[in-house]
Design an enzyme around this catalytic site. Sequence first.
Site, PDB file in Angstrom:
ATOM      1  N   THR A  76       0.940  -1.163   0.024  1.00  0.00           N
ATOM      2  CA  THR A  76       0.101   0.111  -0.196  1.00  0.00           C
ATOM      3  C   THR A  76       0.809   1.178  -0.033  1.00  0.00           C
ATOM      4  O   THR A  76       0.692   2.232  -0.838  1.00  0.00           O
ATOM      5  CB  THR A  76      -0.855  -0.019   1.377  1.00  0.00           C
ATOM      6  OG1 THR A  76      -1.319  -1.234   1.487  1.00  0.00           O
ATOM      7  CG2 THR A  76      -1.987   0.902   1.084  1.00  0.00           C
ATOM      8  N   HIS A 136      -8.537  -0.082   3.075  1.00  0.00           N
ATOM      9  CA  HIS A 136      -8.666  -1.459   3.207  1.00  0.00           C
ATOM     10  C   HIS A 136      -9.780  -2.228   2.993  1.00  0.00           C
ATOM     11  O   HIS A 136      -9.594  -3.597   3.114  1.00  0.00           O
ATOM     12  CB  HIS A 136      -7.866  -1.710   4.617  1.00  0.00           C
ATOM     13  CG  HIS A 136      -6.265  -1.224   4.621  1.00  0.00           C
ATOM     14  ND1 HIS A 136      -5.368  -1.747   3.710  1.00  0.00           N
ATOM     15  CD2 HIS A 136      -5.501  -0.866   5.470  1.00  0.00           C
ATOM     16  CE1 HIS A 136      -4.278  -1.143   3.644  1.00  0.00           C
ATOM     17  NE2 HIS A 136      -4.389  -0.680   4.959  1.00  0.00           N
ATOM     18  N   ARG A 158      -0.467  -8.988  -2.410  1.00  0.00           N
ATOM     19  CA  ARG A 158       0.408  -9.611  -2.481  1.00  0.00           C
ATOM     20  C   ARG A 158       0.472 -11.001  -2.361  1.00  0.00           C
ATOM     21  O   ARG A 158      -0.593 -11.561  -1.967  1.00  0.00           O
ATOM     22  CB  ARG A 158       1.233  -9.133  -1.131  1.00  0.00           C
ATOM     23  CG  ARG A 158       2.697  -9.294  -1.216  1.00  0.00           C
ATOM     24  CD  ARG A 158       3.509  -8.436  -0.034  1.00  0.00           C
ATOM     25  NE  ARG A 158       4.549  -8.615  -0.009  1.00  0.00           N
ATOM     26  CZ  ARG A 158       5.421  -8.176   0.952  1.00  0.00           C
ATOM     27  NH1 ARG A 158       4.943  -7.612   1.852  1.00  0.00           N
ATOM     28  NH2 ARG A 158       6.640  -8.200   0.837  1.00  0.00           N
ATOM     29  N   LYS A 292      11.797  -5.183   4.921  1.00  0.00           N
ATOM     30  CA  LYS A 292      12.524  -5.891   4.160  1.00  0.00           C
ATOM     31  C   LYS A 292      12.286  -5.808   2.805  1.00  0.00           C
ATOM     32  O   LYS A 292      13.155  -5.928   1.736  1.00  0.00           O
ATOM     33  CB  LYS A 292      12.557  -7.571   4.341  1.00  0.00           C
ATOM     34  CG  LYS A 292      13.490  -7.838   5.667  1.00  0.00           C
ATOM     35  CD  LYS A 292      13.209  -9.481   5.879  1.00  0.00           C
ATOM     36  CE  LYS A 292      14.283  -9.986   6.638  1.00  0.00           C
ATOM     37  NZ  LYS A 292      14.260 -11.363   6.783  1.00  0.00           N
TER      38      LYS A 292
HETATM   39  P1  A3P Z   1       7.656  -6.556   4.431  1.00  0.00           P
HETATM   40  O1  A3P Z   1       7.253  -6.460   5.751  1.00  0.00           O
HETATM   41  O2  A3P Z   1       7.708  -7.907   3.435  1.00  0.00           O
HETATM   42  O3  A3P Z   1       9.130  -6.005   4.017  1.00  0.00           O
HETATM   43  P2  A3P Z   1       1.987  -1.909   3.243  1.00  0.00           P
HETATM   44  O4  A3P Z   1       2.650  -0.680   2.731  1.00  0.00           O
HETATM   45  O5  A3P Z   1       0.782  -2.354   2.612  1.00  0.00           O
HETATM   46  O6  A3P Z   1       1.722  -1.811   4.878  1.00  0.00           O
HETATM   47  O7  A3P Z   1       3.100  -3.092   3.100  1.00  0.00           O
HETATM   48  C1  A3P Z   1       4.137  -3.336   3.835  1.00  0.00           C
HETATM   49  C2  A3P Z   1       5.202  -4.055   2.838  1.00  0.00           C
HETATM   50  O8  A3P Z   1       5.617  -3.477   1.750  1.00  0.00           O
HETATM   51  C3  A3P Z   1       6.474  -4.464   3.811  1.00  0.00           C
HETATM   52  O9  A3P Z   1       6.949  -5.568   3.511  1.00  0.00           O
HETATM   53  C4  A3P Z   1       7.390  -3.156   3.423  1.00  0.00           C
HETATM   54  O10 A3P Z   1       8.613  -3.331   3.462  1.00  0.00           O
HETATM   55  C5  A3P Z   1       6.977  -3.176   1.966  1.00  0.00           C
HETATM   56  N1  A3P Z   1       7.344  -1.810   1.402  1.00  0.00           N
HETATM   57  C6  A3P Z   1       7.163  -0.593   1.993  1.00  0.00           C
HETATM   58  N2  A3P Z   1       7.521   0.359   0.936  1.00  0.00           N
HETATM   59  C7  A3P Z   1       7.838  -0.316  -0.096  1.00  0.00           C
HETATM   60  C8  A3P Z   1       8.614   0.202  -1.257  1.00  0.00           C
HETATM   61  N3  A3P Z   1       8.861   1.553  -1.520  1.00  0.00           N
HETATM   62  N4  A3P Z   1       8.769  -0.644  -2.310  1.00  0.00           N
HETATM   63  C9  A3P Z   1       8.573  -2.096  -2.010  1.00  0.00           C
HETATM   64  N5  A3P Z   1       8.138  -2.398  -0.894  1.00  0.00           N
HETATM   65  C10 A3P Z   1       7.856  -1.742   0.210  1.00  0.00           C
END
Ligand code: A3P
Length: 329
Positions: A76, A136, A158, A292
């Site tokens: 997101t 969401h 995902r 990560k």
């Molecule tokens: P991980 O916990 O596997 O590292 P959301 O934004 O929906 O909360 O999702 C968070 C997930 O997206 C986390 O995954 C986070 O590290 C990853 N994320 C956040 N920013 C990102 C970016 N710019 N590019 C790729 N993944 C990213």
Amino acid sequence: METTTFSSNGESVPRDEVQDLVAGLPGEKNWDGSPLYFYKGVWYPPSAIRGAISFRQHFIARDTDIILASMPKSGTTWLKALAFSVLNRSIYSPTESPLLTTPPHDLVRFFEVDLYSKHQLPDLEQLPSPRIFSSHSHYEAMPQSIRGSGCKIVYICRNPLDQLVSAFHFVRKLKGENVKPLSSIDEGLDNVCLGIRTFGPFWDSVLGYWKASLERPDKVLFLKYEDLKEDITFNLKKLAEFLGIPFTEKEEKDGVIEEISSLCSFDNLRNLEVNRSGAHPSGTPNSAFFRKAKVGDWCNDLPPSMAERFLKIVEEKLAGSGLSFKVTE
Ligand code: A3P
């Protein structure tokens, strides 16, 4: 109206008809022991339930609105940064982007845990078009004014194993009332397998938007986190075209797509001071949204038997839909 107060999201608010509705909803326990409320097919946490109800009851969509939708922990934050940049590229160059000083979640605000949780009737009429929001909620739980309007929805999903592991780590970083620290990922597995998780069931979220994207491809775009990781240029072009603002040949030649993908990259966003400090209005530290960002990282936390069990359930739920996920890099 009654005068008793109710604490939601750490704030006391007057008891009202939304509170009465919440009190009558089916409830369950989340992974960490905190309550979940079942409303319109979605399991909402306490921080979102009031907002979800008010959003559904009161939001009036414009045909020009853009809604970014997802299950939490599906990319997101990344999608918000990308869509904001694509949409505002004629106003801000990457070196002066508001993303450098403002977290993505403050630039594209959530309906449930932000706009409609702070105010039952936020004044969104003053915002200039195109307005961009995020949610969401599942497709079927969206207000009719969104589903029946010309507004555009971009959904990011995902693979269920990485989403689950990402959610596990995220939940562990949150502090809240009635929350017990999660020590192991298999705690509460039975509820996870029933889809009883924040904004779950996972399969209902993805299937609702997947079907909508097949039925209304000009209004609902379905993206996968793994595809963006594999080819961000292709997916940025797809996003811009869907939003009706395709990159021009000149922009492509000038490297605008690369600039946006670098600006919004995980390493760049995560290392910005604004995302290393401070907290989202819901109380979540901004840094918790960056961990990560790896495809297939689930195998470091999820025992194979649990992965197999959960994946089998998801595959059964998605059977016949044509939707599948890449679970390894
Ligand atoms: P991980 O916990 O596997 O590292 P959301 O934004 O929906 O909360 O999702 C968070 C997930 O997206 C986390 O995954 C986070 O590290 C990853 N994320 C956040 N920013 C990102 C970016 N710019 N590019 C790729 N993944 C990213």
